[in-house]
Structure formats: C-alpha cells, structure tokens
Design a protein around this motif. Structure first.
Motif, PDB file in Angstrom:
ATOM      1  N   TRP A 160       0.976  -1.216  -0.026  1.00  0.00           N
ATOM      2  CA  TRP A 160       0.043   0.001  -0.026  1.00  0.00           C
ATOM      3  C   TRP A 160       0.921   1.201  -0.152  1.00  0.00           C
ATOM      4  O   TRP A 160       1.004   2.137   0.980  1.00  0.00           O
ATOM      5  CB  TRP A 160      -0.875  -0.026   1.143  1.00  0.00           C
ATOM      6  CG  TRP A 160      -2.012   1.103   1.234  1.00  0.00           C
ATOM      7  CD1 TRP A 160      -2.496   1.667   0.083  1.00  0.00           C
ATOM      8  CD2 TRP A 160      -2.957   1.447   2.151  1.00  0.00           C
ATOM      9  NE1 TRP A 160      -3.559   2.469   0.408  1.00  0.00           N
ATOM     10  CE2 TRP A 160      -3.798   2.417   1.715  1.00  0.00           C
ATOM     11  CE3 TRP A 160      -3.006   0.992   3.769  1.00  0.00           C
ATOM     12  CZ2 TRP A 160      -4.900   3.051   2.422  1.00  0.00           C
ATOM     13  CZ3 TRP A 160      -4.101   1.671   4.341  1.00  0.00           C
ATOM     14  CH2 TRP A 160      -4.915   2.491   3.955  1.00  0.00           C
ATOM     15  N   LEU A 161       1.352   1.651  -1.190  1.00  0.00           N
ATOM     16  CA  LEU A 161       2.395   2.814  -1.200  1.00  0.00           C
ATOM     17  C   LEU A 161       1.753   3.853  -1.678  1.00  0.00           C
ATOM     18  O   LEU A 161       2.352   4.918  -1.754  1.00  0.00           O
ATOM     19  CB  LEU A 161       3.412   2.420  -2.317  1.00  0.00           C
ATOM     20  CG  LEU A 161       4.360   1.071  -2.005  1.00  0.00           C
ATOM     21  CD1 LEU A 161       5.133   0.883  -3.408  1.00  0.00           C
ATOM     22  CD2 LEU A 161       4.906   1.165  -0.751  1.00  0.00           C
ATOM     23  N   LEU A 168      -3.334  13.185  -6.018  1.00  0.00           N
ATOM     24  CA  LEU A 168      -4.265  14.533  -5.809  1.00  0.00           C
ATOM     25  C   LEU A 168      -4.825  14.666  -4.819  1.00  0.00           C
ATOM     26  O   LEU A 168      -5.181  15.556  -3.948  1.00  0.00           O
ATOM     27  CB  LEU A 168      -4.850  14.966  -7.230  1.00  0.00           C
ATOM     28  CG  LEU A 168      -3.801  15.123  -8.339  1.00  0.00           C
ATOM     29  CD1 LEU A 168      -4.646  15.559  -9.664  1.00  0.00           C
ATOM     30  CD2 LEU A 168      -2.748  16.410  -7.844  1.00  0.00           C
ATOM     31  N   ALA A 169      -5.864  13.450  -4.641  1.00  0.00           N
ATOM     32  CA  ALA A 169      -6.759  13.341  -3.456  1.00  0.00           C
ATOM     33  C   ALA A 169      -6.093  13.222  -2.594  1.00  0.00           C
ATOM     34  O   ALA A 169      -6.609  13.940  -1.347  1.00  0.00           O
ATOM     35  CB  ALA A 169      -7.486  12.201  -3.733  1.00  0.00           C
ATOM     36  N   ARG A 170      -5.038  12.512  -2.181  1.00  0.00           N
ATOM     37  CA  ARG A 170      -4.328  12.427  -0.969  1.00  0.00           C
ATOM     38  C   ARG A 170      -3.752  13.864  -0.440  1.00  0.00           C
ATOM     39  O   ARG A 170      -3.788  14.249   0.685  1.00  0.00           O
ATOM     40  CB  ARG A 170      -2.999  11.374  -1.106  1.00  0.00           C
ATOM     41  CG  ARG A 170      -2.027  11.565   0.084  1.00  0.00           C
ATOM     42  CD  ARG A 170      -0.979  10.644  -0.183  1.00  0.00           C
ATOM     43  NE  ARG A 170      -0.389  10.388  -1.472  1.00  0.00           N
ATOM     44  CZ  ARG A 170       0.575  11.365  -1.845  1.00  0.00           C
ATOM     45  NH1 ARG A 170       0.880  12.412  -0.995  1.00  0.00           N
ATOM     46  NH2 ARG A 170       1.249  11.124  -2.913  1.00  0.00           N
ATOM     47  N   GLN A 171      -3.271  14.716  -1.494  1.00  0.00           N
ATOM     48  CA  GLN A 171      -2.392  16.062  -0.994  1.00  0.00           C
ATOM     49  C   GLN A 171      -3.760  16.849  -0.538  1.00  0.00           C
ATOM     50  O   GLN A 171      -3.622  17.632   0.187  1.00  0.00           O
ATOM     51  CB  GLN A 171      -2.021  16.584  -2.354  1.00  0.00           C
ATOM     52  CG  GLN A 171      -0.702  15.853  -2.518  1.00  0.00           C
ATOM     53  CD  GLN A 171      -0.461  16.162  -4.135  1.00  0.00           C
ATOM     54  OE1 GLN A 171      -0.799  17.128  -4.675  1.00  0.00           O
ATOM     55  NE2 GLN A 171       0.701  15.665  -4.353  1.00  0.00           N
ATOM     56  N   ASN A 230      -4.108   8.756   9.352  1.00  0.00           N
ATOM     57  CA  ASN A 230      -3.030   9.787   9.043  1.00  0.00           C
ATOM     58  C   ASN A 230      -1.871   9.484   9.193  1.00  0.00           C
ATOM     59  O   ASN A 230      -0.925   9.755   8.278  1.00  0.00           O
ATOM     60  CB  ASN A 230      -3.307  11.064  10.179  1.00  0.00           C
ATOM     61  CG  ASN A 230      -2.366  11.965  10.291  1.00  0.00           C
ATOM     62  OD1 ASN A 230      -2.470  12.727   9.136  1.00  0.00           O
ATOM     63  ND2 ASN A 230      -1.750  12.227  11.360  1.00  0.00           N
ATOM     64  N   ALA A 231      -1.484   8.428  10.001  1.00  0.00           N
ATOM     65  CA  ALA A 231      -0.234   7.690   9.971  1.00  0.00           C
ATOM     66  C   ALA A 231       0.089   6.927   8.581  1.00  0.00           C
ATOM     67  O   ALA A 231       1.341   7.169   8.388  1.00  0.00           O
ATOM     68  CB  ALA A 231      -0.060   6.451  11.095  1.00  0.00           C
ATOM     69  N   VAL A 232      -0.840   6.463   7.942  1.00  0.00           N
ATOM     70  CA  VAL A 232      -0.698   5.830   6.689  1.00  0.00           C
ATOM     71  C   VAL A 232      -0.402   6.777   5.594  1.00  0.00           C
ATOM     72  O   VAL A 232       0.439   6.871   4.841  1.00  0.00           O
ATOM     73  CB  VAL A 232      -1.829   4.883   6.336  1.00  0.00           C
ATOM     74  CG1 VAL A 232      -1.896   4.317   5.074  1.00  0.00           C
ATOM     75  CG2 VAL A 232      -1.976   3.727   7.194  1.00  0.00           C
ATOM     76  N   LEU A 233      -1.088   7.670   5.574  1.00  0.00           N
ATOM     77  CA  LEU A 233      -0.958   8.794   4.620  1.00  0.00           C
ATOM     78  C   LEU A 233       0.262   9.644   4.574  1.00  0.00           C
ATOM     79  O   LEU A 233       0.931   9.920   3.667  1.00  0.00           O
ATOM     80  CB  LEU A 233      -2.114   9.887   4.666  1.00  0.00           C
ATOM     81  CG  LEU A 233      -3.173   9.794   3.566  1.00  0.00           C
ATOM     82  CD1 LEU A 233      -3.936   8.396   3.904  1.00  0.00           C
ATOM     83  CD2 LEU A 233      -3.939  10.898   3.679  1.00  0.00           C
ATOM     84  N   GLN A 237       3.256   9.841   1.754  1.00  0.00           N
ATOM     85  CA  GLN A 237       4.001  11.180   1.653  1.00  0.00           C
ATOM     86  C   GLN A 237       5.333  10.836   1.173  1.00  0.00           C
ATOM     87  O   GLN A 237       6.079  11.486   0.561  1.00  0.00           O
ATOM     88  CB  GLN A 237       3.529  12.285   2.292  1.00  0.00           C
ATOM     89  CG  GLN A 237       1.971  12.836   2.285  1.00  0.00           C
ATOM     90  CD  GLN A 237       1.794  13.752   3.389  1.00  0.00           C
ATOM     91  OE1 GLN A 237       1.852  13.647   4.720  1.00  0.00           O
ATOM     92  NE2 GLN A 237       0.840  14.894   2.916  1.00  0.00           N
ATOM     93  N   ARG A 238       5.711  10.048   2.324  1.00  0.00           N
ATOM     94  CA  ARG A 238       7.414   9.932   2.208  1.00  0.00           C
ATOM     95  C   ARG A 238       7.749   9.131   1.072  1.00  0.00           C
ATOM     96  O   ARG A 238       8.770   9.307   0.406  1.00  0.00           O
ATOM     97  CB  ARG A 238       7.776   9.009   3.404  1.00  0.00           C
ATOM     98  CG  ARG A 238       7.541   9.761   4.772  1.00  0.00           C
ATOM     99  CD  ARG A 238       8.407   8.906   5.882  1.00  0.00           C
ATOM    100  NE  ARG A 238       7.509   8.948   7.079  1.00  0.00           N
ATOM    101  CZ  ARG A 238       7.680   8.009   8.264  1.00  0.00           C
ATOM    102  NH1 ARG A 238       8.654   7.366   8.214  1.00  0.00           N
ATOM    103  NH2 ARG A 238       6.996   8.240   9.289  1.00  0.00           N
ATOM    104  N   ILE A 239       6.723   8.167   0.610  1.00  0.00           N
ATOM    105  CA  ILE A 239       7.082   7.222  -0.436  1.00  0.00           C
ATOM    106  C   ILE A 239       7.027   8.311  -1.629  1.00  0.00           C
ATOM    107  O   ILE A 239       7.915   8.182  -2.706  1.00  0.00           O
ATOM    108  CB  ILE A 239       5.891   6.256  -0.615  1.00  0.00           C
ATOM    109  CG1 ILE A 239       6.117   5.304   0.443  1.00  0.00           C
ATOM    110  CG2 ILE A 239       6.298   5.482  -1.992  1.00  0.00           C
ATOM    111  CD1 ILE A 239       7.437   4.368   0.524  1.00  0.00           C
ATOM    112  N   ALA A 240       5.939   9.030  -1.872  1.00  0.00           N
ATOM    113  CA  ALA A 240       5.777  10.056  -2.956  1.00  0.00           C
ATOM    114  C   ALA A 240       7.058  11.019  -3.026  1.00  0.00           C
ATOM    115  O   ALA A 240       7.454  11.417  -4.142  1.00  0.00           O
ATOM    116  CB  ALA A 240       4.361  10.899  -3.013  1.00  0.00           C
ATOM    117  N   ALA A 241       7.755  11.252  -2.106  1.00  0.00           N
ATOM    118  CA  ALA A 241       8.715  12.055  -2.112  1.00  0.00           C
ATOM    119  C   ALA A 241      10.229  11.309  -2.323  1.00  0.00           C
ATOM    120  O   ALA A 241      11.342  11.823  -2.768  1.00  0.00           O
ATOM    121  CB  ALA A 241       9.249  12.645  -0.724  1.00  0.00           C
TER     122      ALA A 241
END
Length: 340
Positions: A160-161, A168-171, A230-233, A237-241
C-alpha cells in the motif's frame, strides 16, 4: 525479555514467541514472532540456506499462510512472520485493533523480532529478506529506508504505497485528516464497505477457516480511525517524495484492479483493495533496483489467488530471490555503494 518458543496455532512445525514491548494507554503491548524452520536436508542443500525471511502482514490481518513459509523452507531459508502489536496473536482484550498513530512505532516490533532471530546489529553470517503485504509492505519499505544495509532484499506483495484515490486526492485530504487526527484520533470512522474482498477469498477458498480467529481477521475489517489513517498517509507522502530501501526490491501486483462497491465475479481475479497502476508507479520511487511483476488474475494478496496465478506468483518470487541472493555478497555490496 522475550518468552520461550511454544507451539503455534498453525500446528507443527510452526512455533511462536511473544515479544514484550512495554505498556501504552491501553495496557501491555506485545508483538508475536512465528517461525517455521527448514528440514535438515533443506538446511544443508538449499540455495538460500544462509537466508532468514521476516514477513509482515497487512491491515486487519495476521500470519496464517503456511504455504508461503513452506516455499521459503524448500529453498533452505528460515521463515519468520511477525504479528505486529494489536494484531492477530498480539491483540489483547481492551486494545484498539491495529491502531498506531505513526508507522514508526513498529520500529520496536521489528527490532524485537530481529533480536529474537539473531539480526541484532552485529555482523552476521546470515542474510535478511524482508517480505511485506499491503500495509506491511508500506511499513517495511519505510523501515528499510531508515535502516539501509540491514536487508539483503525486499519483497512486497501488493504494498500500500499510495492512497486508492491517487496522489492529488491524498494531497487534498492529508491536511484535513491531520487536523482531525490531532483533535479526535479515535473518533468514529465513516461506514466503508470492505466485505467484498473477504467474499472473493471465500469464493477462491483461500480464507483461514479456524474457529476463534474471526476477531483477528474480520470480514468487514478493523475500523479505519483518523489517527491510524493519518499515519498511513504520512507514509504515502514519504514514498511520494522518494526513498531508498538500499537493496534490490521485488514488487508483486495483480494485473488489474476492480472497484469493490458491488459484487462482480471479476473481484476473484483482480485487486479490489488497491489501484494497482498507482502502486506500480509509486514502486519506482522506493529504490534504484526495483523489479515489478504483474500477475494476471491475482487478487490483492497474490498468494491467496486462484491456483494458477498463485503458482505464477510463487514462481516469480522464487526465481527472483534465487537469482538475486545467489550473487556474491561482495558484488551486492559494490552495487549498493555505487547506487548510494
């Protein structure tokens, strides 16, 4: 101090060991390590006889995949599975199932497991393979990136990355969820229909059937609480970076996704939990050597699919692991240094 090894609920030759982790607001916290060791001939002759595998399960789950353990033992590897705090064998009365407010909390669970296995930070003659499913795949990816050089390989089964609704929805959601999690992390979640995935597994015949374990793996899944999501999101965000797990990685995914909102037969031959195309894209941001394998007709847990795609998934994993881990360690070390 960890407790002794005792017989596991899966029966011989599986054993389990409780790993105390102290207390939190809900009482005693433990993780549980399960092991299956190879036979004498496998230990002597298997191509991966110097490998230890550590498996971490997904959300609303626990370890029960005996076939997965056997597949690694057949290669000579020692197999260990970790039921994280407040999951499965580690869930205690009065605890909120699966709840943490940061995925970094699992550092203590993983450290205790590695200490029990013998990977305690000192130079070892044995190599470590990390194997994670879904949320466990996200957790191990982030852990490996924070602990470079510990694992020799990382294998991810539908990790689940990325959020199902995309980046966009995550942001857009993340700031609102972060504020909600600060004020009411354990507030009542929205009603979400998740039982179609369990029905797909029942249709295939891959669900665990032992009585008394429904609390460990409910058909409707655990409540999705704001603090946990919130912990998962934050992990997404770390993966996206971009992160670097510091070792070769294999990512196993279904070839396609099917929305889980109503029952259709395609749910038994596709991923109804994640958007696999988004996961494939996110997987390119976890390291410099990443192999992505798409398994036709696989479900979310590729190792619980129909026999044909399940066999393909096992074949891909065995071939990749044998080829990757048979390489001389000095060459692997040079490769890691070159990509640093």
């Amino acid at each position: 101090m960890a407790e002794p090894w005792i017989p596991d609920v899966l029966g011989a030759p599986f054993e389990q060991r409780t790993l105390p982790l102290g207390d939190d607001a809900e009482g005693q916290v433990v993780a549980t390590l399960v092991r299956r060791l190879p036979g004498w001939g496998q230990r002597m002759l298997g191509p991966l006889r110097d490998v230890d595998v550590l498996y971490v399960h997904g959300w609303s789950d626990y370890f029960f995949q005996a076939e997965l353990a056997q597949s690694w033992n057949d290669l000579g590897a020692r197999f260990y599975a970790l039921d994280l705090r407040k999951y499965g064998r580690s869930l205690r009365d009065g605890q909120t199932p699966g709840y943490v407010d940061s995925l970094d909390a699992y550092d203590a669970d993983i450290a205790a497991a590695l200490d029990a296995i013998g990977h305690d930070g000192e130079p070892r003659s044995r190599r470590l393979v990390l194997l994670g499913h879904s949320t466990g795949g996200l957790t191990l990816t982030l852990w490996a990136a924070r602990h470079p050089g510990v694992a020799a390989a990382l294998i991810l089964n539908s990790p689940w990355l990325e959020l199902q609704t995309g980046a966009l929805a995550r942001q857009a959601i993340a700031p609102l969820l972060r504020a909600h999690a600060r004020v009411a992390p354990l507030s009542a979640p929205p009603a979400i229909e998740l039982s179609t995935y369990a029905r797909a597994q029942r249709e295939i015949g891959s669900l665990p059937t032992a009585e008394g374990r429904e609390r460990w793996r409910p058909a409707e899944a655990f409540a999705i609480l704001p603090g946990w999501l919130n912990a998962v999101l934050a992990g997404h965000q770390r993966i996206a970076a971009g992160v670097d797990v510091g070792c070769p990685a294999l990512v196993l995914l279904s070839a396609r996704s099917t929305p889980p909102f109503r029952w259709v037969d395609e749910l038994t031959s596709s991923d109804s939990v994640l958007t696999v195309d988004d996961i494939a894209r996110a997987a390119t941001r976890i390291g410099s050597v990443v192999t992505i394998a798409r398994i036709d007709r696989a479900i979310h847990d590729v190792f619980l699919s129909w026999p044909e795609p399940r066999a393909e998934a096992y074949g891909v994993m065995r071939a990749w692991a044998t080829a990757t881990l048979r390489a001389p360690r000095s060459a692997g070390l040079r490769s890691r240094r070159a990509s640093a």
